[in-house]
Design a protein around this motif. Sequence first.
Motif, PDB file in Angstrom:
ATOM      1  N   TRP A  10       0.900  -1.167  -0.124  1.00  0.00           N
ATOM      2  CA  TRP A  10       0.009   0.073   0.190  1.00  0.00           C
ATOM      3  C   TRP A  10       0.737   1.336   0.034  1.00  0.00           C
ATOM      4  CZ3 TRP A  10      -5.204   1.039  -0.315  1.00  0.00           C
ATOM      5  CH2 TRP A  10      -5.953  -0.096  -0.443  1.00  0.00           C
ATOM      6  N   TRP A  11       2.031   1.175   0.592  1.00  0.00           N
ATOM      7  CA  TRP A  11       3.002   2.403   0.717  1.00  0.00           C
ATOM      8  C   TRP A  11       4.179   2.248  -0.157  1.00  0.00           C
ATOM      9  CZ3 TRP A  11      -0.442   1.181   4.651  1.00  0.00           C
ATOM     10  CH2 TRP A  11      -1.251   2.327   5.213  1.00  0.00           C
ATOM     11  N   ASP A  12       4.658   3.460  -1.066  1.00  0.00           N
ATOM     12  CA  ASP A  12       5.953   3.207  -1.663  1.00  0.00           C
ATOM     13  C   ASP A  12       6.942   3.616  -0.867  1.00  0.00           C
ATOM     14  OD1 ASP A  12       5.974   5.883  -1.229  1.00  0.00           O
ATOM     15  OD2 ASP A  12       4.915   6.132  -3.369  1.00  0.00           O
ATOM     16  N   SER A  13       8.315   3.617  -1.416  1.00  0.00           N
ATOM     17  CA  SER A  13       9.291   3.886  -0.572  1.00  0.00           C
ATOM     18  C   SER A  13       9.303   5.278   0.067  1.00  0.00           C
ATOM     19  CB  SER A  13      10.704   3.781  -1.400  1.00  0.00           C
ATOM     20  OG  SER A  13      10.688   4.664  -2.587  1.00  0.00           O
ATOM     21  N   ASN A  14       8.976   6.201  -0.610  1.00  0.00           N
ATOM     22  CA  ASN A  14       8.834   7.596   0.010  1.00  0.00           C
ATOM     23  C   ASN A  14       8.149   7.668   1.446  1.00  0.00           C
ATOM     24  OD1 ASN A  14      10.102   8.731  -2.212  1.00  0.00           O
ATOM     25  ND2 ASN A  14       8.301   8.904  -3.295  1.00  0.00           N
ATOM     26  N   GLU A  15       7.066   6.676   1.696  1.00  0.00           N
ATOM     27  CA  GLU A  15       6.087   6.762   2.743  1.00  0.00           C
ATOM     28  C   GLU A  15       6.537   5.432   3.581  1.00  0.00           C
ATOM     29  OE1 GLU A  15       4.499   9.123   3.622  1.00  0.00           O
ATOM     30  OE2 GLU A  15       4.868  10.432   1.912  1.00  0.00           O
ATOM     31  N   CYS A  16       7.380   4.695   3.100  1.00  0.00           N
ATOM     32  CA  CYS A  16       7.638   3.428   3.763  1.00  0.00           C
ATOM     33  C   CYS A  16       8.112   3.760   5.403  1.00  0.00           C
ATOM     34  CB  CYS A  16       8.498   2.557   2.913  1.00  0.00           C
ATOM     35  SG  CYS A  16       8.367   0.695   3.324  1.00  0.00           S
ATOM     36  N   GLY A  17       8.897   4.594   5.541  1.00  0.00           N
ATOM     37  CA  GLY A  17       9.404   4.695   6.814  1.00  0.00           C
ATOM     38  C   GLY A  17       8.354   5.046   7.770  1.00  0.00           C
ATOM     39  N   LYS A  18       7.645   6.010   7.485  1.00  0.00           N
ATOM     40  CA  LYS A  18       6.511   6.416   8.319  1.00  0.00           C
ATOM     41  C   LYS A  18       5.506   5.272   8.523  1.00  0.00           C
ATOM     42  CE  LYS A  18       6.912  11.159   6.628  1.00  0.00           C
ATOM     43  NZ  LYS A  18       7.920  11.018   5.674  1.00  0.00           N
TER      44      LYS A  18
ATOM     45  N   LEU B 249     -11.420  -7.552   9.363  1.00  0.00           N
ATOM     46  CA  LEU B 249     -11.967  -8.495   8.505  1.00  0.00           C
ATOM     47  C   LEU B 249     -12.947  -7.598   7.610  1.00  0.00           C
ATOM     48  CD1 LEU B 249     -13.221 -11.136   7.525  1.00  0.00           C
ATOM     49  CD2 LEU B 249     -14.787 -11.096   9.274  1.00  0.00           C
ATOM     50  N   ILE B 250     -13.346  -6.425   8.231  1.00  0.00           N
ATOM     51  CA  ILE B 250     -14.442  -5.619   7.657  1.00  0.00           C
ATOM     52  C   ILE B 250     -13.544  -4.472   6.594  1.00  0.00           C
ATOM     53  CG2 ILE B 250     -16.052  -3.616   7.918  1.00  0.00           C
ATOM     54  CD1 ILE B 250     -16.728  -5.366  10.506  1.00  0.00           C
ATOM     55  N   ILE B 251     -12.493  -4.029   7.318  1.00  0.00           N
ATOM     56  CA  ILE B 251     -11.778  -3.024   6.779  1.00  0.00           C
ATOM     57  C   ILE B 251     -10.726  -3.468   5.878  1.00  0.00           C
ATOM     58  CG2 ILE B 251     -10.420  -0.673   7.100  1.00  0.00           C
ATOM     59  CD1 ILE B 251     -11.994  -0.556   9.926  1.00  0.00           C
ATOM     60  N   ALA B 252      -9.750  -4.097   6.185  1.00  0.00           N
ATOM     61  CA  ALA B 252      -8.443  -4.496   5.357  1.00  0.00           C
ATOM     62  C   ALA B 252      -8.714  -5.159   4.205  1.00  0.00           C
ATOM     63  CB  ALA B 252      -7.663  -5.370   6.537  1.00  0.00           C
ATOM     64  N   ARG B 253      -7.561  -4.617   3.199  1.00  0.00           N
ATOM     65  CA  ARG B 253      -7.518  -5.342   1.856  1.00  0.00           C
ATOM     66  C   ARG B 253      -6.225  -5.481   1.614  1.00  0.00           C
ATOM     67  NH1 ARG B 253     -11.985  -5.041   2.889  1.00  0.00           N
ATOM     68  NH2 ARG B 253     -14.054  -4.493   1.707  1.00  0.00           N
ATOM     69  N   SER B 254      -5.591  -6.880   1.247  1.00  0.00           N
ATOM     70  CA  SER B 254      -4.188  -7.139   1.256  1.00  0.00           C
ATOM     71  C   SER B 254      -3.659  -6.262  -0.099  1.00  0.00           C
ATOM     72  CB  SER B 254      -4.278  -8.782   0.470  1.00  0.00           C
ATOM     73  OG  SER B 254      -4.855  -9.493   1.693  1.00  0.00           O
ATOM     74  N   HIS B 255      -4.298  -5.867  -0.787  1.00  0.00           N
ATOM     75  CA  HIS B 255      -3.724  -4.996  -2.136  1.00  0.00           C
ATOM     76  C   HIS B 255      -4.575  -3.868  -2.628  1.00  0.00           C
ATOM     77  CE1 HIS B 255      -1.414  -4.602  -5.740  1.00  0.00           C
ATOM     78  NE2 HIS B 255      -0.482  -5.108  -5.328  1.00  0.00           N
ATOM     79  N   PRO B 256      -3.728  -2.837  -2.963  1.00  0.00           N
ATOM     80  CA  PRO B 256      -4.604  -1.925  -3.501  1.00  0.00           C
ATOM     81  C   PRO B 256      -5.391  -2.359  -4.678  1.00  0.00           C
ATOM     82  CG  PRO B 256      -2.531  -1.070  -3.113  1.00  0.00           C
ATOM     83  CD  PRO B 256      -2.452  -2.590  -2.832  1.00  0.00           C
TER      84      PRO B 256
ATOM     85  N   LEU C 203      -7.423  -4.521  -5.154  1.00  0.00           N
ATOM     86  CA  LEU C 203      -8.829  -4.865  -4.553  1.00  0.00           C
ATOM     87  C   LEU C 203      -9.707  -3.892  -4.397  1.00  0.00           C
ATOM     88  CD1 LEU C 203      -7.285  -7.935  -2.284  1.00  0.00           C
ATOM     89  CD2 LEU C 203      -8.245  -7.940  -4.467  1.00  0.00           C
ATOM     90  N   LYS C 204      -9.200  -2.889  -4.218  1.00  0.00           N
ATOM     91  CA  LYS C 204     -10.119  -1.458  -4.188  1.00  0.00           C
ATOM     92  C   LYS C 204     -10.183  -0.632  -5.209  1.00  0.00           C
ATOM     93  CE  LYS C 204     -11.418  -0.066  -1.063  1.00  0.00           C
ATOM     94  NZ  LYS C 204     -13.024  -0.239  -0.266  1.00  0.00           N
TER      95      LYS C 204
END
Length: 379
Positions: free
Chosen positions: A91-99, A148-155, A157-158
Amino acid sequence: MSVELGISYQQIGWISFSMLMGYAIGQLINGNLADRLSPKIMILTDGSLSIICNLFISYANTYGVILVLWTLNSYFQSMAWGSGSKLISNWWDSNECGKAFGFYTMAAGSSSVLTFFMALLLLQQEQSWRTLFRYPILFLVFALILFLIIARSHPALKGFILQSDNVLDQNTQKLGWKESYKEVFRNKNFITASCAIGFQSMARYGLIFWVPIHFLGKNYKESTGNLWLTLFIPIGMAVGAISFGYISDLIFNKNRSKSIRTGMLCSCVIALLIYFIPTPHHVLAAVLMFASGFFVYGPQANFWTLSPDLLGRKLVGTGIGVMNMFAYVFAAIGEPIFGKIIDYTGNTSNIFLVVAAICASCAIIISFVKPQTSINKHE
């Protein structure tokens, strides 16, 4: 537990050893699975099995049964960390990975705050240690329902449009089990970092598991101040985790090694200070407890980002699984050693001398990891 079951501190250390080894073995296996299966399904499975194990532990009456159940519980819980890391990397690329990993590690540290808080309340109410294995699983049930309700394994899927994978990811996309592990273990930088996190984790669990024994002892009912003093350690850990996500990105310009080294050197100094500070100085001791948790656990958020930085996104689960295996094998080895030192010397303050030496070792080892920009910049 020690009093009711008639077991020594060294045996308590072996229970902790079994827990950590179960987690370590599970990380090695389940990290690779996270690269191949649905992270969401693995996390839900982990939570459900962990609930069952904790419930059974609360009714156990023998040392051997607790040892086995605790090991199984740790193995099941190991299914979550690599899977969650894979989900974050998706869900997050390298620029935001640390945060992102900072918040992720903070969440893990916050669970210790909740556990410590509940343990202190139960101690004050003179409740059995068994209740500590029953109440927290209620929170876990609630968390699993939300996940179960909120999470998705990969963007995808949304319905989000993804950037194309980088070259390394494309080359590793179809790697088999053995090839994935070979790719991770042949990366010298990554294995060196994995050894460093081993010492970091050993120091962390030395604080979490044994410092409460140092401050509470057998007279905890007569020392309310000492009772609540231990809560500052997990609070410091939670704050440190999210802070180091920003510290690494903003202050050290994504130089994970330098950020980790600075944190562990600070931990070394603080552990030495705690060793020389008498426990009656509660205000100063509380500050040092918070600082020790902050610096010993905060750098862990920087360790996890090394997996996508050095290995690529397609091997995030395998890489973090291997790294976490190192972390918990080292921590497992440390637990009976801490217990033996306490039994042999009869002085729990020696914990801080050992922690200081371990933190210094971590700082030295991580210095050999060469700073690298994220491989995702090669896209």
